[in-house]
Write a protein that holds these residues in place. Sequence first.
Motif, PDB file in Angstrom:
ATOM      1  N   SER A 102       0.838  -1.207   0.000  1.00  0.00           N
ATOM      2  CA  SER A 102       0.000   0.000   0.000  1.00  0.00           C
ATOM      3  C   SER A 102       0.868   1.250   0.000  1.00  0.00           C
ATOM      4  CB  SER A 102      -0.952  -0.005   1.192  1.00  0.00           C
ATOM      5  OG  SER A 102      -0.229  -0.005   2.403  1.00  0.00           O
ATOM      6  N   ILE A 103       1.993   1.207   0.702  1.00  0.00           N
ATOM      7  CA  ILE A 103       2.910   2.347   0.710  1.00  0.00           C
ATOM      8  C   ILE A 103       3.572   2.495  -0.658  1.00  0.00           C
ATOM      9  CG2 ILE A 103       5.006   3.302   1.763  1.00  0.00           C
ATOM     10  CD1 ILE A 103       2.499   3.324   3.571  1.00  0.00           C
ATOM     11  N   LYS A 154       2.218   1.735  -3.474  1.00  0.00           N
ATOM     12  CA  LYS A 154       1.188   2.334  -4.322  1.00  0.00           C
ATOM     13  C   LYS A 154       1.128   3.849  -4.087  1.00  0.00           C
ATOM     14  CE  LYS A 154      -3.775   2.323  -5.120  1.00  0.00           C
ATOM     15  NZ  LYS A 154      -5.077   1.898  -4.604  1.00  0.00           N
ATOM     16  N   LEU A 155       1.208   4.261  -2.816  1.00  0.00           N
ATOM     17  CA  LEU A 155       1.194   5.685  -2.483  1.00  0.00           C
ATOM     18  C   LEU A 155       2.413   6.399  -3.058  1.00  0.00           C
ATOM     19  CD1 LEU A 155      -0.290   7.895  -0.840  1.00  0.00           C
ATOM     20  CD2 LEU A 155       1.162   7.244   1.100  1.00  0.00           C
ATOM     21  N   GLN A 182       1.727   6.902  -6.744  1.00  0.00           N
ATOM     22  CA  GLN A 182       0.687   7.905  -6.976  1.00  0.00           C
ATOM     23  C   GLN A 182       1.188   9.314  -6.705  1.00  0.00           C
ATOM     24  OE1 GLN A 182      -2.449   6.446  -4.400  1.00  0.00           O
ATOM     25  NE2 GLN A 182      -3.475   5.425  -6.092  1.00  0.00           N
TER      26      GLN A 182
END
Length: 170
Positions: free
Chosen positions: A46-47, A49-50, A53
């Motif tokens: 998830s990090i 992905k951040l 982004q």
Amino acid sequence: MFLVNVALFGLIVIFTMLLAKGEKRVELLGWICVAFAVSVFVAPLSIMKLVIQTKSVEFMPLPLSLFLTFTAISWFSYGFAKKDKYVMLPNVLGILFGFAQIILYMIYKGEKKIIQEAKLADHIVSVIIPSESEGEVVGKVKPEKNNHGGEGNKGRNGTQEEVEMSHSVV
């Protein structure tokens, strides 16, 4: 958190003691451990992905990524030496995800300032500043649209204003 850990450990002990005997118990416990080890290495996705982004590594510290990778390499080596698939398998993922994090860090490490400047640009607003001599207006007031579709911050008189400030006022 302590109770959750104790309860979870207790459930695993009871589960493995009741459902398996001998080598099957070791195999069942091995797969449970593989699941937990994989979850440790998958958590940073998830990090990652951040980071992609936002194009910023602000929330993914390099030392954490490096040490997770070193740990995975160490445990993989141990599992390989002992020929223990339950130790080797999850650490292969750990090594791959660790290298992916390090590569992302190298790609986006210089982008932090650009992101911060872009964030600051969203907050630039205009101010009415009367001159002391003739009451001239040297700034301008206009409504500001924020990223949420609404107006900007309210000024002193309760109206929506955009305030633009600079280091020097003429």
